[in-house]
Design an enzyme around this catalytic site. Structure first.
Site, PDB file in Angstrom:
ATOM      1  N   LYS A  29       0.835  -1.202   0.000  1.00 19.00           N
ATOM      2  CA  LYS A  29       0.000   0.000   0.000  1.00 19.00           C
ATOM      3  C   LYS A  29       0.871   1.253   0.000  1.00 19.00           C
ATOM      4  CE  LYS A  29      -3.618  -0.520   2.631  1.00 19.00           C
ATOM      5  NZ  LYS A  29      -4.165  -0.684   3.999  1.00 19.00           N
ATOM      6  N   ARG A  99      -2.929   3.628   8.468  1.00 18.30           N
ATOM      7  CA  ARG A  99      -3.239   2.444   7.665  1.00 18.30           C
ATOM      8  C   ARG A  99      -2.135   1.393   7.752  1.00 18.30           C
ATOM      9  NH1 ARG A  99      -4.628   4.759   1.809  1.00 18.30           N
ATOM     10  NH2 ARG A  99      -5.763   2.789   1.687  1.00 18.30           N
ATOM     11  N   GLY A 108      -7.984  -6.948   4.359  1.00 16.32           N
ATOM     12  CA  GLY A 108      -8.833  -6.911   5.540  1.00 16.32           C
ATOM     13  C   GLY A 108      -8.294  -7.621   6.756  1.00 16.32           C
ATOM     14  N   MET A 110      -5.525  -6.854   8.543  1.00 18.95           N
ATOM     15  CA  MET A 110      -4.980  -5.953   9.549  1.00 18.95           C
ATOM     16  C   MET A 110      -5.892  -4.729   9.668  1.00 18.95           C
ATOM     17  SD  MET A 110      -0.951  -6.368   8.932  1.00 18.95           S
ATOM     18  CE  MET A 110      -1.030  -5.885   7.247  1.00 18.95           C
ATOM     19  N   ARG A 372      -3.356  -1.775  -6.328  1.00 16.19           N
ATOM     20  CA  ARG A 372      -2.584  -3.012  -6.172  1.00 16.19           C
ATOM     21  C   ARG A 372      -2.972  -3.958  -7.288  1.00 16.19           C
ATOM     22  NH1 ARG A 372      -5.788  -4.699  -0.784  1.00 16.19           N
ATOM     23  NH2 ARG A 372      -7.836  -4.559  -1.692  1.00 16.19           N
ATOM     24  N   HIS A 488     -16.199  -8.951   1.587  1.00 18.74           N
ATOM     25  CA  HIS A 488     -15.134  -9.801   2.123  1.00 18.74           C
ATOM     26  C   HIS A 488     -15.248 -11.224   1.596  1.00 18.74           C
ATOM     27  CE1 HIS A 488     -13.339 -12.499   5.182  1.00 18.74           C
ATOM     28  NE2 HIS A 488     -12.386 -11.584   5.163  1.00 18.74           N
ATOM     29  N   ARG A 650       2.594 -50.551 -16.545  1.00 17.93           N
ATOM     30  CA  ARG A 650       3.326 -51.145 -15.431  1.00 17.93           C
ATOM     31  C   ARG A 650       2.754 -52.521 -15.120  1.00 17.93           C
ATOM     32  NH1 ARG A 650       2.890 -48.613  -9.607  1.00 17.93           N
ATOM     33  NH2 ARG A 650       0.874 -49.652  -9.720  1.00 17.93           N
ATOM     34  N   GLU A 777      12.177 -46.469  -7.846  1.00 20.98           N
ATOM     35  CA  GLU A 777      11.445 -46.115  -6.633  1.00 20.98           C
ATOM     36  C   GLU A 777      12.094 -46.674  -5.380  1.00 20.98           C
ATOM     37  OE1 GLU A 777       7.428 -47.502  -7.198  1.00 20.98           O
ATOM     38  OE2 GLU A 777       8.104 -49.181  -8.410  1.00 20.98           O
ATOM     39  N   SER A 796      11.378 -44.471 -15.046  1.00 17.80           N
ATOM     40  CA  SER A 796      10.323 -43.558 -14.626  1.00 17.80           C
ATOM     41  C   SER A 796      10.367 -43.494 -13.103  1.00 17.80           C
ATOM     42  CB  SER A 796       8.970 -44.079 -15.111  1.00 17.80           C
ATOM     43  OG  SER A 796       7.956 -43.252 -14.618  1.00 17.80           O
ATOM     44  N   THR A 799       7.899 -41.500  -7.575  1.00 19.85           N
ATOM     45  CA  THR A 799       8.330 -40.701  -6.421  1.00 19.85           C
ATOM     46  C   THR A 799       7.481 -40.903  -5.178  1.00 19.85           C
ATOM     47  OG1 THR A 799       7.173 -38.850  -7.435  1.00 19.85           O
ATOM     48  CG2 THR A 799       9.560 -38.916  -7.690  1.00 19.85           C
ATOM     49  N   ASN A 800       6.327 -41.562  -5.310  1.00 21.61           N
ATOM     50  CA  ASN A 800       5.584 -41.870  -4.080  1.00 21.61           C
ATOM     51  C   ASN A 800       6.383 -42.853  -3.244  1.00 21.61           C
ATOM     52  OD1 ASN A 800       3.612 -40.358  -5.252  1.00 21.61           O
ATOM     53  ND2 ASN A 800       2.289 -42.076  -5.776  1.00 21.61           N
ATOM     54  N   ASP A 801       6.747 -43.967  -3.869  1.00 22.70           N
ATOM     55  CA  ASP A 801       7.535 -44.960  -3.148  1.00 22.70           C
ATOM     56  C   ASP A 801       8.929 -44.450  -2.846  1.00 22.70           C
ATOM     57  OD1 ASP A 801       6.392 -47.502  -2.367  1.00 22.70           O
ATOM     58  OD2 ASP A 801       5.755 -47.647  -4.461  1.00 22.70           O
ATOM     59  N   CYS A 863       6.468 -40.443 -12.576  1.00 27.40           N
ATOM     60  CA  CYS A 863       5.055 -40.784 -12.648  1.00 27.40           C
ATOM     61  C   CYS A 863       4.378 -40.772 -11.282  1.00 27.40           C
ATOM     62  CB  CYS A 863       4.857 -42.134 -13.324  1.00 27.40           C
ATOM     63  SG  CYS A 863       5.607 -43.475 -12.415  1.00 27.40           S
ATOM     64  N   TYR A 883      10.221 -36.025 -19.266  1.00 23.93           N
ATOM     65  CA  TYR A 883       8.795 -35.734 -19.157  1.00 23.93           C
ATOM     66  C   TYR A 883       8.293 -35.912 -17.725  1.00 23.93           C
ATOM     67  CZ  TYR A 883       7.985 -40.753 -18.896  1.00 23.93           C
ATOM     68  OH  TYR A 883       7.984 -42.053 -18.478  1.00 23.93           O
TER      69      TYR A 883
HETATM   70  P1  ADP Z   1      -7.450  -2.228   3.972  1.00 30.21           P
HETATM   71  O1  ADP Z   1      -6.026  -2.647   3.911  1.00 30.21           O
HETATM   72  O2  ADP Z   1      -8.243  -3.037   4.916  1.00 30.21           O
HETATM   73  O3  ADP Z   1      -8.054  -2.074   2.620  1.00 30.21           O
HETATM   74  P2  ADP Z   1      -7.108   0.628   4.027  1.00 30.21           P
HETATM   75  O4  ADP Z   1      -5.950   1.199   4.734  1.00 30.21           O
HETATM   76  O5  ADP Z   1      -7.006   0.570   2.576  1.00 30.21           O
HETATM   77  O6  ADP Z   1      -7.456  -0.766   4.660  1.00 30.21           O
HETATM   78  O7  ADP Z   1      -8.359   1.508   4.446  1.00 30.21           O
HETATM   79  C1  ADP Z   1      -9.651   1.119   4.150  1.00 30.21           C
HETATM   80  C2  ADP Z   1     -10.423   2.208   3.494  1.00 30.21           C
HETATM   81  O8  ADP Z   1     -10.397   3.380   4.271  1.00 30.21           O
HETATM   82  C3  ADP Z   1      -9.858   2.640   2.155  1.00 30.21           C
HETATM   83  O9  ADP Z   1     -10.348   1.867   1.139  1.00 30.21           O
HETATM   84  C4  ADP Z   1     -10.399   4.037   2.045  1.00 30.21           C
HETATM   85  O10 ADP Z   1     -11.680   4.014   1.481  1.00 30.21           O
HETATM   86  C5  ADP Z   1     -10.462   4.500   3.448  1.00 30.21           C
HETATM   87  N1  ADP Z   1      -9.317   5.390   3.710  1.00 30.21           N
HETATM   88  C6  ADP Z   1      -8.091   5.088   4.133  1.00 30.21           C
HETATM   89  N2  ADP Z   1      -7.326   6.176   4.219  1.00 30.21           N
HETATM   90  C7  ADP Z   1      -8.097   7.214   3.845  1.00 30.21           C
HETATM   91  C8  ADP Z   1      -7.881   8.611   3.722  1.00 30.21           C
HETATM   92  N3  ADP Z   1      -6.710   9.154   3.989  1.00 30.21           N
HETATM   93  N4  ADP Z   1      -8.908   9.348   3.301  1.00 30.21           N
HETATM   94  C9  ADP Z   1     -10.110   8.816   3.018  1.00 30.21           C
HETATM   95  N5  ADP Z   1     -10.370   7.500   3.121  1.00 30.21           N
HETATM   96  C10 ADP Z   1      -9.384   6.710   3.535  1.00 30.21           C
HETATM   97 MG    MG Z   2       5.414 -47.688  -6.520  1.00 32.91          MG
HETATM   98 MG    MG Z   3      -7.556  -0.892   1.171  1.00 35.50          MG
END
Ligand code: ADP
Ligand code: MG
Ligand code: MG
Length: 915
Positions: A29, A99, A108, A110, A372, A488, A650, A777, A796, A799-801, A863, A883
C-alpha cells in the site's frame, strides 16, 4: 525533499521518497501510494513508516527506534504545510488515517483507523469549517467506533455476536424507524458517540484520548500490533507468508466521501475480476466512507453504465427503475468517471497488470487511496493474461508467468449437470465460480468439524469477516446473505479459488437456531445444499456436476505454454475414460498405466484368485489363460485411443493378498467355486499376509517368484499391440517393471518378456517395436542406475515410493503425525505433495547422472503424484527429466508449470519482472 528519518518515507504534492519497488520496506500500500504520488495522480499527502520499525517494535517490547517520535512530528508538519491545516487544531483540524500494509496484500486482515485527530473540541471546529454538522458527527462517530475496535480492542464477547458498535447503530436505527445509516440525524449521531464512549468506558475502563498526538501514537502501535492478530496469523499460515516480514504504517491526510451527495467512496478493477473482460468494473456508494462499500452497509452502485444495466437485468429491475434509484458513477458523476477511467488506464499501463483501486470523491474531486495488483479468478487470470499480451502490454512469456499453475484447477472445476432438474430456492450474486454441494453449517468452527469428518461443507453466514477465514478455507463453498461483489466473502473466496454466492438477500439466517429460511422453506444445519458460483443460484439438496468446457482464451494460453516448455507431459491413466481425458487435456502419452484394476473387475477377480491360490505353475497358467484375453481387450482400447503416442504399462505391483477374499464367507464361496477345501484356502490366505507389505512380496518380486504372471501380462500387451499394428494403428507400448533395485532382477524379467515377444512376433510379418524399462522407486536403484540403465530402455521415477523409502516414512501411516512436523516447522512441506528437492531430489540427480552415463539414449520421466505439483514439476525441469506424468486433470497445471520452469531457466527475467 530531504528525508527526515531513515525509516519514514513521505509522499504527496506530486513527489515521493518511496517507490513501488520498495514493497518490502513500505508494504504494498505504502509503496504504491508513493508511486501514484510520483505519477502526479491525486493522492492525499502522507508518509509511511517502514516495516523495519515493525520488526524493531516486536524485538524491543513495543518501543520505537531513536528519533522516530521527532521525525513523525516533522512529517506531520510536512502534511500540515502541504494542506494548510494543523493536526490538533480545534478550528480547522487536519485529520489523518493510520493504515496498515504488508509486503503482499492481506485484504482486511490488519487494521486501519480513519478520521484520527478528532476530539470533542475539534469536532465543533470541523462542523463550523465544513458548514456540515452531519458530516462532522458522522466522522466522529466513525472515529470513535474504529478507535474503540482497533486501538482499544473492544470486540464482541462471543464470536457469533454482532460487533457491539454496529449493534448500537442498529438499535438507534430501529428506534428512529430508519433503514440506513445516512438517515440518522445529527442528534442521533451525537447520541451514538456518547453511547460508544460509555460502552468503551464500561468495558475497557478508559476513554478515547482527547489529545490527537496520543491518538496517533496509540493507533500506530495498534496497527503494528495488528500484524500479529489472530486472523492475520492464520492468513499468513495459509498463504505461506513469513511472520518476520512485518507491516508498514501509513499516516495519510483524510479526504472525505461523507461530505454530501457530491461525495462518494468506491473500489474498482481495471478488468472484470470474474471474467477478465477489459473495462472498468467496480462499485461505489455516494455520501459514504472507507469500508462502507465492502461491508455491504447499503446496496453499492455500479461504476459503469454497461455494468449497471447488466446488474439491473440480473436483479430483475426495469431500466427506468435502475436509472432512478441506482444511477451509476458514469451517470451521477460523469466528470469523476472520466478521470477515473483515465487514471485506471494509466495505472494499468504503468504497472502492466490489472489493478484493484480504492478511491474517494470529495466534493466532486477524485482522490486515489490505493492501487494493487487485482486478485482474479482463474478464468479472469487467463483471459487477462492473453488479452494483455495481445494488447502488447506484456509479452507472451510474461503472460505465462501471470497465472499460478495451481489456479488452473479452478477452470477444470465441474459445473452443474444441465440435464438434472434443480430446485433453485434463492439467488445471490455470482461472486466466485464453481459448482459445489455440501452440508450447511453456520460458523467457521463447525465447518472445520464437518470437514474433518470428511464431509463436504457449505459455510453459510450473514456476512463473512476475517474471523471466518479458517472455516472458508475448509468449506467447499461460501454463501452469504449480505455484501456485494467486492464484499469480504467474495474477495477472499476468489482469492482461494472457492465457489461463493454472496449477498443472497432472500436468506433469513438464524445462527442460534441453526437454520436458514427462504420463504416457507427451512434448511437446517447438516442438510445439503448446492451452490452455483457462476450464476448465483442456491439449490436444495445435491445437484450432480459435469466437467467443464475449455474457453478459447484457455486454449490459446495453453498453446503458448506448450511452445515454451521443454518438459514433455504425459498422463497417469488406467482406463479408456482416463485416456480420453488425457488427450483432451494435452497428454503426449501415458506415463503410467496401472494394470491392477484390470484384475478387479467383475468376473475377473475369481480368475485372479484362482491364479493366486494356485498350488503349482500349471494351475497358475490355467488361471492366467482366463485373465489374458480380458487384459488384452483392455490394452487394445487404451493403445488404440493413444495411437501414435507412447503408453507405459506397469506390470502388477501390489502384494497378492490384496486380491484375496476378506472373510470366511468369501472364502467359503470361493472354495465352492473352485471345488477346493475351504480350510486349505484359509491357510494359503493366512500365509500370504505380510508384516510390512510395502516392503514385502510386491512389484518385480512377484515376477521373480512367479514369472508366469509377468509373462502373461506381457503377452496380453504385445498381442494387443500387434493386433492394432495389423490394422495400421500405431500402438506404442512400453512395458515397465516396478520396484527394481538390482540389475539382475531387471535382466531376468526382461529376458522373460523378450522370450514372450519372440514367440508372438517371431512368426508375424507385421513389425512391432516395444520398450522395456523400469520404475525407479527404491533408493538402491538410484545408486545402481548405471548398471540398470545399461540394460533398460527407460526410467520412470515412482516418487511416491521413492519418497516413502528415502524418508523411511509410510505414506499411509504418516498422516497421523506428519501434521505435527508441519505445524512445528520441522518439515516445510509435505514431502508426498511437494517433491523434496534435497534428499529425494539428490537421489534422483544421482540416478539421472549415472543412468545417462551408461545409456545416452535412456528416456527418463516421473510418474508419482508429484508430476502434477507445480514446484515439483519445476524441480523435474531443473533435474533434466524428459517428461512428467500426472493425473489427466492436473495436465494443464503441469504444462504451465513446465513452461514457467523453462522461462525461469532462460533467465530473461527482465521482460516479465513484476514492477
Ligand atoms: P485495507 O487494507 O483493509 O483495505 P485501508 O488502509 O485501505 O485498509 O483503508 C480502508 C479504506 O479506508 C480505504 O479503502 C479508504 O476508502 C479508506 N481510507 C483510508 N485512508 C483514507 C484517507 N486518507 N482518506 C479517506 N479515506 C481513507
Ligand atoms: Mg510404486
Ligand atoms: Mg484498502
Amino acid at each position: 525533499m530531504a528525508r527526515v528519518h531513515p525509516e519514514i518515507y513521505f509522499f504527496g504534492a506530486g513527489a515521493a521518497e518511496g517507490r513501488t519497488g520498495m514493497r518490502d520496506l513500505l508494504g504494498g500500500k505504502g509503496a504504491n501510494l508513493a508511486e501514484m504520488a510520483s505519477l502526479k495522480l491525486p493522492v492525499p499527502p502522507g508518509f509511511t513508516i517502514s516495516t523495519r520499525v515493525c520488526n524493531y517494535f516486536y524485538d524491543h517490547n513495543g518501543k520505537y527506534p531513536r528519533g522516530l517520535a521527532e521525525s513523525v512530528a516533522k512529517s506531520v508538519a510536512r502534511i500540515e504545510k502541504a494542506l494548510g491545516r494543523k493536526f490538533g487544531d480545534s478550528k480547522n483540524p487536519l485529520l489523518v488515517s493510520v493504515r496498515s500494509g504488508a509486503r503482499v496484500s492481506m485484504p482486511g486482515m490488519m487494521d486501519t483507523v480513519l478520521n484520527l485527530g478528532l476530539t470533542d473540541e475539534s469536532v465543533a471546529g470541523l462542523e463550523a469549517v465544513s458548514g456540515n454538522p452531519r458530516f462532522a458527527w458522522d466522522s466522529y462517530r466513525r472515529f470513535c467506533q474504529m478507535y474503540g475496535d482497533v486501538v482499544l480492542r473492544l470486540k464482541p464477547e462471543d464470536k457469533n455476536d454482532r460487533d457491539p458498535f454496529e449493534g448500537l447503530i442498529e438499535r438507534k436505527k430501529t428506534a428512529r424507524g430508519v433503514r440506513e445509516d445516512i438517515d440518522l440525524s445529527v442528534d442521533d449521531l451525537k447520541e451514538l458517540v456518547a453511547e460508544f464512549r460509555d460502552l468503551i468506558r464500561t468495558r475497557i475502563g478508559r476513554d478515547i484520548p482527547q489529545d490527537p498526538r496520543e491518538q496517533l501514537w496509540e493507533a500506530i502501535g495498534a496497527v503494528f500490533g495488528s500484524w500479529n492478530n489472530e486472523r492475520a496469523v492464520s492468513y499468513r499460515k495459509f498463504n505461506n507468508i513469513p511472520g518476520d516480514w512485518g507491516t508498514a504504517v501509513t499516516v495519510q491526510s483524510m479526504v472525505f466521501g461523507n461530505l454530501g451527495s457530491d461525495c462518494a467512496t468506491g473500489v474498482a478493477f481495471t478488468r472484470d475480476p470474474s471474467t477478465g473482460e477489459k473495462g472498468i468494473y467496480g462499485e461505489f456508494l455516494p455520501n459514504a466512507q472507507g469500508e462502507d462499500v465492502v461491508a455491504g452497509i447499503r446496496t453499492p452502485l455500479q461504476i459503469s453504465l454497461a455494468a449497471g444495466r447488466k446488474w439491473a437485468q440480473f436483479e430483475g429491475l426495469s431500466e427506468a427503475d435502475r436509472a432512478a434509484r441506482f444511477a451509476t458513477l458514469e451517470e451521477g458523476f460523469p466528470a469523476v468517471y472520466k478521470d477515473l477511467l483515465k487514471i485506471a488506464n494509466r495505472l494499468e499501463k504503468h504497472f502492466r497488470d490489472m489493478q484493484d483501486l480504492e478511491f474517494t470523491v470529495e466534493r466532486g474531486r477524485l482522490f486515489m487511496l490505493q492501487t494493487r495488483t487485482g486478485k482474479r479468478t482463474a478464468a479472469a487470470a487467463v483471459r487477462a493474461a492473453v488479452e494483455m499480451a495481445d494488447e502488447r502490454l506484456i509479452d507472451r512469456r510474461a503472460a505465462l508467468m501471470r497465472v499460478e499453475p495451481i489456479q488452473l484447477e479452478q477452470l477444470l472445476h465441474p459445473r452443474l449437470d444441465p440435464k438434472f432438474e434443480k430446485v433453485v430456492i434463492a439467488r445471490g450474486l455470482p461472486a466466485s465460480p464453481g459448482a459445489v454441494y455440501g452440508e450447511v453449517v453456520f460458523s467457521a468452527d463447525e465447518a472445520v468439524i464437518v470437514h474433518q469428518a470428511g464431509r463436504p461443507v457449505i459455510l453459510v453466514r450473514i456476512e463473512t469477516s476475517p474471523e471466518d477465514i479458517h472455516g472458508m478455507q475448509v468449506a467447499q463453498g461460501i454463501l452469504t446473505a449480505r455484501g456485494g461483489m467486492t464484499s469480504h466473502a467474495a474477495v477472499v473466496a476468489r482469492g482461494m479459488g472457492k465457489c461463493c454466492v454472496a449477498g443472497c438477500g432472500a436468506l433469513d439466517i438464524d445462527y442460534t437456531g441453526g437454520a436458514l429460511k427462504v420463504g416457507d422453506r427451512v434448511i437446517r444445519r447438516g442438510e445439503y445444499i448446492t451452490l452455483d458460483g457462476s450464476t448465483g443460484e442456491v439449490m436444495a439438496g445435491r445437484v450432480p456436476t459435469v466437467q467443464p468446457e475449455m474457453s478459447d482464451y484457455f486454449r490459446k494460453f495453453m498453446k503458448w505454454a506448450d511452445q515454451e516448455r521443454d518438459l514433455g507431459v504425459r498422463a497417469n491413466a488406467d482406463t479408456p475414460a482416463d485416456a480420453s481425458a488425457a488427450i483432451e487435456f494435452g497428454a503426449e502419452g501415458i506415463g503410467l498405466c496401472r494394470t491392477e484394476h484390470m484384475f478387479f473387475g467383475p468376473g475377473r477377480i475369481e480368475a485372479v484368485r484362482e491364479m493366486i491360490l494356485a498350488e503349482n505353475a500349471e494351475q497358475r497358467a490355467r488361471a492366467l489363460d482366463k485373465i489374458i484375453p480380458i487384459q488384452r481387450a483392455d490394452f487394445v482400447t487404451i493403445l488404440r485411443k493413444m495411437a501414435g503416442k507412447p503408453v507405459t504399462i506397469r506390470l502388477l505391483d501390489p502384494p497378492l493378498h490384496e486380491f484375496l477374499p476378506k472373510d470366511d464367507e468369501e472364502i467359503g464361496k470361493l472354495a465352492a467355486d473352485m471345488g477346493a477345501d475351504p480350510h486349505r484356502l484359509r491357510q494359503i490366505c493366512a500365509n500370504l499376509v505380510e508384516v510390512n507389505p510395502m516392503l514385502g512380496h510386491r512389484g518385480s518380486r512377484l515376477g521373480i517368484s512367479h514369472p508366469e504372471i509377468y509373462r502373461a501380462q506381457a503377452r496380453a500387451i504385445l498381442e494387443a499391440a500387434l493386433e492394432l499394428r495389423r490394422e495400421g494403428v500405431n500402438a506404442m507400448p512400453e512395458i515397465m517393471l516396478p520396484l527394481i533395485g538390482e540389475r539382475k532382477e531387471f535382466e531376468f524379467l526382461a529376458a522373460q518378456i523378450r522370450e514372450v515377444g519372440r514367440e508372438i512376433l517371431g512368426k508375424s510379418k507385421t513389425k512391432l517395436s516395444y520398450q522395456i524399462g523400469t520404475m525407479i522407486e527404491v533408493p538402491r536403484a538410484c545408486m545402481e542406475a548405471d548398471q540398470i540403465a545399461a540394460v533398460a530402455d527407460f526410467f520412470s521415477f515412482g516418487t511416491n515410493d521413492l519418497t516413502q523409502m528415502t524418508y523411511g516414512l509410510s505414506r499411509d501411516d504418516s498422516v497421523k503425525f506428519l501434521d505435527d512436523y508441519l505445524q512445528r516447522g520441522v518439515y516445510k512441506k509435505d514431502p508426498f505433495q511437494e517433491l523434496d528437492p534435497d534428499g529425494v531430489g539428490d537421489l534422483m540427480r544421482i540416478g539421472i547422472e549415472r543412468g545417462r552415463k551408461a545409456n545416452k539414449k535412456i528416456k527418463i520421466g516421473i510418474c508419482g503424484e508429484h508430476g502434477g505439483d507445480p514446484a515439483s514439476v519445476k524441480l523435474c525441469h531443473r533435474l533434466g527429466l524428459d517428461y512428467v506424468s500426472c493425473s489427466p486433470f492436473r495436465l494443464p497445471i503441469a504444462r504451465l508449470a513446465a513452461a514457467q520452469a523453462s522461462i525461469e531457466g532462460r533467465k530473461s527475467k527482465r521482460e516479465f519482472k513484476d514492477i
